[in-house]
Structures are given as C-alpha cells and as structure tokens.
Motif scaffolding. Sequence first.
Motif, PDB file in Angstrom:
ATOM      1  N   TRP A 155       2.485   7.028  -1.717  1.00 51.53           N
ATOM      2  CA  TRP A 155       1.440   6.647  -2.669  1.00 51.53           C
ATOM      3  C   TRP A 155       1.555   5.201  -3.100  1.00 51.53           C
ATOM      4  CZ3 TRP A 155       4.132  10.787  -5.657  1.00 51.53           C
ATOM      5  CH2 TRP A 155       4.936  10.301  -6.682  1.00 51.53           C
ATOM      6  N   GLN A 156       2.692   4.563  -2.813  1.00 52.82           N
ATOM      7  CA  GLN A 156       2.810   3.124  -3.092  1.00 52.82           C
ATOM      8  C   GLN A 156       1.875   2.327  -2.173  1.00 52.82           C
ATOM      9  OE1 GLN A 156       5.107   2.700  -5.678  1.00 52.82           O
ATOM     10  NE2 GLN A 156       5.578   4.851  -5.389  1.00 52.82           N
ATOM     11  N   GLU A 157       1.501   2.932  -1.027  1.00 53.88           N
ATOM     12  CA  GLU A 157       0.680   2.257  -0.027  1.00 53.88           C
ATOM     13  C   GLU A 157      -0.807   2.624  -0.114  1.00 53.88           C
ATOM     14  OE1 GLU A 157       2.142  -0.039   1.787  1.00 53.88           O
ATOM     15  OE2 GLU A 157       4.030   0.491   0.809  1.00 53.88           O
ATOM     16  N   ILE A 158      -1.185   3.487  -1.039  1.00 54.96           N
ATOM     17  CA  ILE A 158      -2.586   3.882  -1.174  1.00 54.96           C
ATOM     18  C   ILE A 158      -3.251   2.908  -2.154  1.00 54.96           C
ATOM     19  CG2 ILE A 158      -4.165   5.689  -1.956  1.00 54.96           C
ATOM     20  CD1 ILE A 158      -2.031   7.753  -1.125  1.00 54.96           C
ATOM     21  N   PRO A 159      -4.160   2.069  -1.651  1.00 47.70           N
ATOM     22  CA  PRO A 159      -4.771   1.051  -2.523  1.00 47.70           C
ATOM     23  C   PRO A 159      -5.426   1.602  -3.780  1.00 47.70           C
ATOM     24  CG  PRO A 159      -5.379   0.693  -0.231  1.00 47.70           C
ATOM     25  CD  PRO A 159      -4.662   2.002  -0.286  1.00 47.70           C
TER      26      PRO A 159
END
Length: 111
Positions: free
Chosen positions: A103-107
């Motif tokens: 979720w760190q990579e979901i804009p």
Amino acid sequence: MPMTQIFKSTEIVPFRRPKGTLDSRYMPQAYAMVRDWANHLERTGNDGSKAPVLLLGYQLKGTRVYLMLVPVEFEQDDVELTSTVLRPTQPLGEIMQSMQTAWQEIPALNP
C-alpha cells in the motif's frame, strides 16, 4: 470449481504518510479483510492447499479507497491490481507485511 469470491476492506480515507519507510496507517482495514479471507477458508474446510492465489488490488469510489483480494483468474474491470501475490499457505505475518509494503506504492493511498 474456482473460487470467485473477492474480499473487500472497509472504506479507507487516505491521509498523509508519516515520515519513515513503512507505516501502518491502513493496518486495521487490511487485517480485517485478511481475517475474513482466513475465516472463509476455514468455513469451507480448505486448508489453503487448494485455495486460489490472490492479488492485492484496490478500488476507488470518490475520495474513498477499498483494498481488495482478488483471485488471479478472476480479474475485475473496476479494480486496479498490484503485483502483490498472496498465497493461502503463507503465514499471516508474512501476508500482512506484504500488504503493508504494497500500500506504500498505491498512489491513491498516499496523497
């Protein structure tokens, strides 16, 4: 017969990420969704060996975001999939760590 059930988190209101490399902003919603998945496997008598591999995805509804676990063979048009693969035989801690990293990579979750 393949599993076509999708597991969906409660709605998430995205907020700014605190400083640091990993954070646990959305852990309650993610954990509840994974718990629902695990309970489903238990109710259906599946030990995980025959359950499908899932992909972590997300869905946008206005300003809200929903995390979703989608069987690999059952992609949905309105769900953005990540590259995070979750196997029913993985330990819970490993699954949660994979989701936390994802979720760190979901804009949409990182305004």
